[in-house]
Design an enzyme around this catalytic site. Structure first.
Site, PDB file in Angstrom:
ATOM      1  N   GLN A  71       0.829  -1.216   0.000  1.00 41.13           N
ATOM      2  CA  GLN A  71       0.000   0.000   0.000  1.00 41.13           C
ATOM      3  C   GLN A  71       0.865   1.268   0.000  1.00 41.13           C
ATOM      4  O   GLN A  71       0.456   2.304   0.533  1.00 41.13           O
ATOM      5  CB  GLN A  71      -0.949  -0.009   1.197  1.00 41.13           C
ATOM      6  CG  GLN A  71      -2.123  -0.973   1.049  1.00 41.13           C
ATOM      7  CD  GLN A  71      -3.023  -0.606  -0.126  1.00 41.13           C
ATOM      8  OE1 GLN A  71      -3.041   0.534  -0.586  1.00 41.13           O
ATOM      9  NE2 GLN A  71      -3.765  -1.568  -0.623  1.00 41.13           N
ATOM     10  N   SER A  72       2.025   1.195  -0.593  1.00 43.41           N
ATOM     11  CA  SER A  72       2.945   2.337  -0.591  1.00 43.41           C
ATOM     12  C   SER A  72       2.363   3.569  -1.292  1.00 43.41           C
ATOM     13  O   SER A  72       1.987   3.512  -2.468  1.00 43.41           O
ATOM     14  CB  SER A  72       4.245   1.916  -1.287  1.00 43.41           C
ATOM     15  OG  SER A  72       5.033   3.048  -1.569  1.00 43.41           O
TER      16      SER A  72
END
Ligand SMILES: *Cc1c(COP(=O)(O)O)cnc(C)c1O
Length: 326
Positions: A71-72
């Site tokens: 989920q960067s």
């Protein structure tokens, strides 16, 4: 001092707003909306990408290669910048192909990023080599890769936050406020270190205080020293920082990176309803939670005017965190 080139990607300057929170503590507490630097290209990483990606373009790069958690925010912002500029992106993500297609991961796919998944172990020990390998493979097919490290937290990227100090000092004049302290989340230390060096360089008289959301304050103080050194070398400065003068407040990592505790989620929910501002569960939620705990403990007693940087992250509301909302 050698100034790096820049491309304009972010909506700057970002707004500074006053929070109701300050009333409870008899202080003036403000928030700088770096979550509003853009939509696809949003959050704190964009300030860094303005410099990193300029360097990539100067090197005739075709593909932006970077890494992060599944989920960067940084990976998503990089994918968006690549598409905007007619480049490609290749993201090396810690996670599994089978993980829910949501949030930043979903957006990165939608933006056309090529994604390689690696394990937590590979990420920790080998991500740089994996990205180098991708770059080599690109070379074989006649394409030039440009590697951005985690969070773009190298010298060139961190310059984005060095420069943000100038913006904040201009806003002090416009708003007729003198900030005593800036509080920011520490995740890969680029934002914090950039602010710290900028604050010293421009004699801002603003203390920079970090709150780490993973690892430990000691770990990030060491990282700050390293990056501070790299920045000095890169820009031909010689500004000193002592380990003892680095102000990172520990104790708010909770269950660890990207894992949420119920009291953090409850805090974020209350904050959203009281202030009308959405924090994220991975970074700003933990940091704001920590900041308020420290306000209660009198850590900030010597400051009257405090600026918290909202570094973004709204797309990081994963299913797990969402399901904890009561
Ligand atoms: C990456 C990130 C941070 C941390 O910034 P660093 O420069 O990596 O320390 C904070 N908030 C959000 C939303 C982020 O995506």
């Amino acid at each position: 001092m050698k100034l790096p080139g820049r491309i304009k990607l972010a909506n700057l300057p970002t707004k500074i707003e006053k929070l109701k929170l300050g009333e409870k503590f008899n202080k003036n507490i403000y928030i700088k909306r770096d979550d509003q630097t853009g939509t696809e290209i949003s959050g704190n990483k964009v300030r860094k990408l303005e410099y990193s990606v300029k360097e990539a373009l100067d090197q005739d790069a075709d593909v932006l290669i970077t890494c992060g958690g599944i989920q960067s925010n940084h990976a998503r912002a990089t994918a968006a910048v690549a598409s905007r500029l007619g480049l490609k992106s290749h993201l090396v993500l810690r996670g599994n192909q089978g993980d829910n297609l949501e949030g930043n991961y979903f957006l990165s796919k939608l933006l056309g990023a090529e994604i390689t998944f690696i394990t937590a172990d590979e990420y920790k020990n080998n991500r740089m080599n994996i990205m180098e390998k991708i770059k080599e493979n690109l070379k074989d097919i006649g394409l030039r890769g440009y590697i951005l490290p985690e969070g773009a937290s190298n010298a060139i990227g961190s310059f984005g936050y060095f420069n943000a100090i100038k913006e904040i000092m201009e806003q002090e004049k416009q708003l007729d406020i003198k900030f005593d302290a800036i509080v920011t989340t520490v995740g890969s230390v680029g934002t914090f270190t950039g602010l710290l060096l900028g604050s010293e360089y421009y004699n801002s008289n603003i203390d920079i205080i970090g709150i780490n959301i993973c690892d430990s304050a000691e770990y990030f103080k060491e990282k700050t020293i390293e990056l501070f050194y790299d920045l000095n070398v890169y820009f031909g400065n010689d500004i000193k920082v002592d380990y003892e003068d680095i102000n990172i407040l520990d104790g708010y990592t909770g269950l660890g990176y990207a894992l949420s505790k119920q009291d953090e989620i409850d805090f974020i929910t209350r904050f959203a309803q009281e202030e009308g501002i959405i924090l994220d569960p991975v970074y700003t939620g933990k940091a704001m939670y920590g900041f308020v705990e420290e306000l209660k403990k009198s850590t900030f007693d010597k400051y009257d005017n405090i600026l918290f940087i909202h570094t973004g992250g709204i797309f990081g509301w994963n299913e797990f965190a969402r399901n904890m909302i009561k």
